[in-house]
Each structure stands twice: as structure tokens, then as C-alpha cells.
Design a protein around this motif. Structure first.
Motif, PDB file in Angstrom:
ATOM      1  N   ARG A   1       0.824  -1.215   0.000  1.00  0.00           N
ATOM      2  CA  ARG A   1       0.000   0.000   0.000  1.00  0.00           C
ATOM      3  C   ARG A   1       0.859   1.266   0.000  1.00  0.00           C
ATOM      4  NH1 ARG A   1      -3.358  -1.400   3.612  1.00  0.00           N
ATOM      5  NH2 ARG A   1      -2.013  -0.864   5.357  1.00  0.00           N
ATOM      6  N   SER A   2       1.865   1.309   0.866  1.00  0.00           N
ATOM      7  CA  SER A   2       2.683   2.524   0.953  1.00  0.00           C
ATOM      8  C   SER A   2       3.509   2.723  -0.310  1.00  0.00           C
ATOM      9  CB  SER A   2       3.553   2.525   2.206  1.00  0.00           C
ATOM     10  OG  SER A   2       4.532   1.527   2.145  1.00  0.00           O
ATOM     11  N   ARG A   3       4.091   1.653  -0.853  1.00  0.00           N
ATOM     12  CA  ARG A   3       4.865   1.794  -2.101  1.00  0.00           C
ATOM     13  C   ARG A   3       3.969   2.239  -3.253  1.00  0.00           C
ATOM     14  NH1 ARG A   3      10.289   1.943  -2.872  1.00  0.00           N
ATOM     15  NH2 ARG A   3       9.945   0.954  -4.872  1.00  0.00           N
ATOM     16  N   ARG A   4       2.781   1.660  -3.344  1.00  0.00           N
ATOM     17  CA  ARG A   4       1.861   2.019  -4.424  1.00  0.00           C
ATOM     18  C   ARG A   4       1.502   3.492  -4.338  1.00  0.00           C
ATOM     19  NH1 ARG A   4      -3.231   2.994  -4.381  1.00  0.00           N
ATOM     20  NH2 ARG A   4      -3.706   1.988  -2.387  1.00  0.00           N
TER      21      ARG A   4
ATOM     22  N   PHE B   1       3.566 -11.791  -6.615  1.00  0.00           N
ATOM     23  CA  PHE B   1       4.466 -10.994  -5.780  1.00  0.00           C
ATOM     24  C   PHE B   1       5.618 -10.437  -6.609  1.00  0.00           C
ATOM     25  CE2 PHE B   1       8.309 -10.872  -3.038  1.00  0.00           C
ATOM     26  CZ  PHE B   1       7.945  -9.818  -2.228  1.00  0.00           C
ATOM     27  N   LEU B   2       6.190 -11.266  -7.477  1.00  0.00           N
ATOM     28  CA  LEU B   2       7.293 -10.802  -8.328  1.00  0.00           C
ATOM     29  C   LEU B   2       6.835  -9.717  -9.292  1.00  0.00           C
ATOM     30  CD1 LEU B   2       9.142 -14.164  -9.057  1.00  0.00           C
ATOM     31  CD2 LEU B   2       9.778 -12.369  -7.408  1.00  0.00           C
ATOM     32  N   ARG B   3       5.618  -9.853  -9.832  1.00  0.00           N
ATOM     33  CA  ARG B   3       5.087  -8.811 -10.728  1.00  0.00           C
ATOM     34  C   ARG B   3       4.815  -7.523  -9.952  1.00  0.00           C
ATOM     35  NH1 ARG B   3       2.587 -13.319 -13.214  1.00  0.00           N
ATOM     36  NH2 ARG B   3       0.644 -13.028 -12.058  1.00  0.00           N
TER      37      ARG B   3
ATOM     38  N   LEU C   1       6.236  -1.940  -8.694  1.00  0.00           N
ATOM     39  CA  LEU C   1       6.447  -0.946  -7.637  1.00  0.00           C
ATOM     40  C   LEU C   1       7.923  -0.587  -7.468  1.00  0.00           C
ATOM     41  CD1 LEU C   1       3.940  -2.210  -4.914  1.00  0.00           C
ATOM     42  CD2 LEU C   1       3.597  -0.460  -6.677  1.00  0.00           C
ATOM     43  N   GLY C   2       8.782  -1.142  -8.310  1.00  0.00           N
ATOM     44  CA  GLY C   2      10.203  -0.824  -8.250  1.00  0.00           C
ATOM     45  C   GLY C   2      10.871  -1.347  -6.989  1.00  0.00           C
ATOM     46  N   MET C   3      10.406  -2.498  -6.498  1.00  0.00           N
ATOM     47  CA  MET C   3      10.985  -3.086  -5.290  1.00  0.00           C
ATOM     48  C   MET C   3      11.811  -4.306  -5.681  1.00  0.00           C
ATOM     49  SD  MET C   3       7.424  -3.442  -3.011  1.00  0.00           S
ATOM     50  CE  MET C   3       7.290  -5.183  -3.127  1.00  0.00           C
ATOM     51  N   ASN C   4      12.898  -4.511  -4.988  1.00  0.00           N
ATOM     52  CA  ASN C   4      13.677  -5.729  -5.152  1.00  0.00           C
ATOM     53  C   ASN C   4      13.089  -6.758  -4.190  1.00  0.00           C
ATOM     54  OD1 ASN C   4      15.646  -7.776  -4.567  1.00  0.00           O
ATOM     55  ND2 ASN C   4      17.170  -6.469  -5.540  1.00  0.00           N
TER      56      ASN C   4
ATOM     57  N   PHE D   1      13.018  -6.654  -0.027  1.00  0.00           N
ATOM     58  CA  PHE D   1      11.784  -6.650   0.734  1.00  0.00           C
ATOM     59  C   PHE D   1      11.793  -7.778   1.759  1.00  0.00           C
ATOM     60  CE2 PHE D   1       7.634  -8.425   1.553  1.00  0.00           C
ATOM     61  CZ  PHE D   1       7.047  -7.338   2.179  1.00  0.00           C
ATOM     62  N   MET D   2      12.175  -8.973   1.341  1.00  0.00           N
ATOM     63  CA  MET D   2      12.195 -10.112   2.257  1.00  0.00           C
ATOM     64  C   MET D   2      13.126  -9.855   3.433  1.00  0.00           C
ATOM     65  SD  MET D   2      10.027 -12.105   0.846  1.00  0.00           S
ATOM     66  CE  MET D   2      10.199 -13.789   1.319  1.00  0.00           C
ATOM     67  N   GLU D   3      14.255  -9.228   3.178  1.00  0.00           N
ATOM     68  CA  GLU D   3      15.192  -8.888   4.263  1.00  0.00           C
ATOM     69  C   GLU D   3      14.579  -7.866   5.215  1.00  0.00           C
ATOM     70  OE1 GLU D   3      18.326  -9.837   5.334  1.00  0.00           O
ATOM     71  OE2 GLU D   3      17.934 -11.530   4.015  1.00  0.00           O
ATOM     72  N   SER D   4      13.833  -6.907   4.675  1.00  0.00           N
ATOM     73  CA  SER D   4      13.281  -5.838   5.506  1.00  0.00           C
ATOM     74  C   SER D   4      12.208  -6.346   6.465  1.00  0.00           C
ATOM     75  CB  SER D   4      12.739  -4.709   4.650  1.00  0.00           C
ATOM     76  OG  SER D   4      11.519  -5.066   4.043  1.00  0.00           O
ATOM     77  N   VAL D   5      11.539  -7.433   6.131  1.00  0.00           N
ATOM     78  CA  VAL D   5      10.469  -7.927   6.988  1.00  0.00           C
ATOM     79  C   VAL D   5      10.902  -9.117   7.850  1.00  0.00           C
ATOM     80  CG1 VAL D   5       8.614  -7.070   5.534  1.00  0.00           C
ATOM     81  CG2 VAL D   5       9.454  -9.406   5.214  1.00  0.00           C
ATOM     82  N   LYS D   6      12.157  -9.478   7.778  1.00  0.00           N
ATOM     83  CA  LYS D   6      12.640 -10.622   8.568  1.00  0.00           C
ATOM     84  C   LYS D   6      12.507 -10.400  10.065  1.00  0.00           C
ATOM     85  CE  LYS D   6      16.109 -13.634   6.775  1.00  0.00           C
ATOM     86  NZ  LYS D   6      17.529 -13.815   6.546  1.00  0.00           N
ATOM     87  N   SER D   7      12.718  -9.189  10.509  1.00  0.00           N
ATOM     88  CA  SER D   7      12.721  -8.926  11.954  1.00  0.00           C
ATOM     89  C   SER D   7      11.350  -8.895  12.562  1.00  0.00           C
ATOM     90  CB  SER D   7      13.407  -7.598  12.224  1.00  0.00           C
ATOM     91  OG  SER D   7      12.883  -6.575  11.416  1.00  0.00           O
TER      92      SER D   7
END
Length: 70
Positions: A11-14, A50-52, A57-60, A64-70
Motif C-alpha cells: 500500500r505505501s509503495r503504491r 508478488f514478483l510482478r 512498484l520498483g521493489m527488489n 523486501f524479504m530482508e526488511s520484513v525478517k525482523s
């Protein structure tokens, strides 16, 4: 990955890049209702969706997966 973390991030990226749910849904090839459900955390996109979403949205996906690990 938590559904709510993914929902918030999509939502925020969009919004940050100025896309509507309708525009994102058209670019990804899903219904607007599907994007809305992702953003509410009701369910997560399939891996291919998810990949699309990441591409639109210009995200890698790995970043993203690293950012939500914690």
C-alpha cells in the motif's frame, strides 16, 4: 513474511509512486479487488504475482524479504 507487513508495504509503495489500486491491478494482471485484499492483509499474492508487484512498484523482492525478517 507477515500478511500485515506485506499489506502495509504494498500500500505505501503504491501510494508513494502515485498508482491507484486499479492501475496496479491492471499492470499485475489481477482484479482491483485482489489488490485491495492484499492491502488489507486478507491474503498474500502468489509468488508469481508478488514478483510482478515488485517489478511494478520498483521493489527488489530480496530487499523486501530482508526488511520484513525482523
Amino acid at each position: 513474511m507477515s500478511s500485515m507487513q506485506l499489506a502495509t508495504y504494498i500500500r505505501s509503495r503504491r501510494k508513494n509512486i502515485g498508482l491507484t489500486q486499479k492501475e496496479l491491478s491492471e499492470q499485475v494482471g489481477v482484479s482491483t479487488n485482489t489488490v485491495a485484499r492484499w492491502e488489507r492483509g486478507e491474503f498474500q499474492p502468489s509468488w508469481s504475482d508478488f514478483l510482478r508487484v515488485c517489478a511494478e512498484l520498483g521493489m527488489n523482492p530480496l530487499d523486501f524479504m530482508e526488511s520484513v525478517k525482523s
